[in-house]
Design an enzyme around this catalytic site. Structure first.
Site: not given
Length: 307
Positions: A67, A111, A134
């Site tokens: 990322k 994450q 997200d």
């Protein structure tokens, strides 16, 4: 078929078209980079993405590294906070809040998965809605589920899957789709997105009877169970479209990192039955990262009121 698709190298006529997620994601990232440059030129600002990484899971570290590299490619600013596996929930919350309040950061993600002692729902709830790139905030997920409502952000992996289907020219409306797996991160939002595109969706999970029989009837199969080679060739209807989201690291001394990634679909068997298939790696993975960058760009545009 679009030139963005990579034909299988075999001359066997039965072999499926292999969707090249790397190639398609590169095209998307090129457009994102153009927009980032335009924003920098007009506002002297760029989008910012922050990642909170808890623990030392190898896959998570690799995902975060990918990322950060992808952000660099398109000119997006990135920041990472790394916390120890045994850190307190308050530390994670504080890291998230710090980025929520930072005006140079427009997207915040934690994450997943988190270590078991942390309450995942509480941590995800701490991310401000307008920075939830997200797409896991309950309001974003809820709006995705309600007809007529629009989430601010759609989860990146499901969004990438639909983008692959659309770019491959796959007809979704009215088709039978089976999603294998019902996780909050992938399976559930993928089934909701497919319904938004008017597919008739069945979700197969651990308690489903006759999983193979149910999957055999699908025009579109999305495998997101996290079980390597679960879906065999005889699970797939001839000519079906197969999207493989699974990525399980399997030890392999012959590979540079000492392991290789294996999908949920037994690729060698499925490729001679399906009409279109995604490889692992190089299919859905690069699309997930591209969608994250796109969500971050959209967040920055909204927050900075940049059209």
């Amino acid at each position: 078929i679009s030139p963005l698709l990579l034909m299988s190298a075999s001359v066997n006529e039965q072999n499926a078209v292999v969707l090249d997620g790397k190639l398609i994601s590169m095209e998307i990232k090129s457009k994102i980079a153009d927009e980032v440059r335009r924003m920098k030129r007009c506002l002297e600002k760029v989008p910012g993405l922050a990642v909170v990484l808890v623990g030392e899971r190898r896959e998570s570290q690799i995902y975060v590294r990918n990322k950060v590299m992808a952000c660099e490619e398109v000119g997006i600013k990135s920041m990472v906070t790394e916390l120890s596996t045994d850190c307190a929930e308050a530390e994670v919350h504080d890291a998230v809040m710090q980025y929520n309040k930072d005006p140079s950061i427009h997207g915040v993600l934690v994450q997943l998965p988190l270590p078991q002692h942390l309450d995942e729902a509480k941590v995800l709830d701490a991310v401000w809605l307008e920075k939830d790139v997200d797409g896991f905030h309950p309001l974003n997920m809820g709006n995705l589920a309600i007809t007529g409502r629009e989430p601010l952000f759609t989860p990146c992996t499901p969004k990438g899957c639909i983008e692959l289907l659309l770019r491959a020219g796959v007809e979704i409306t009215g088709k039978k789709a089976v999603v294998i797996g019902r996780s909050n991160i992938v399976g559930l939002p993928t089934s909701l997105l497919l319904q938004r595109h008017h597919a008739t969706v069945t979700v197969v999970h651990a308690f489903t009877e006759n999983s193979k029989q149910v999957t055999c009837e699908a025009d579109i199969v999305v495998a997101a169970a996290g079980l390597p080679n679960l879906v065999r060739g005889d699970w797939i209807k001839p000519g079906a479209v197969v999207i493989d989201i699974g990525t399980t690291p399997v030890e392999d001394p012959s590979c540079e990192d000492g392991y290789r990634l294996v999908g949920d679909v037994c690729y060698e068997e499925a490729v001679s039955v399906a009409s279109i298939i995604t490889p692992v790696p190089g299919g859905v993975g690069p699309m997930t990262v591209a969608m994250l960058l796109l969500n971050t760009l959209d967040a920055a545009k909204r927050i900075l009121n940049f059209a």
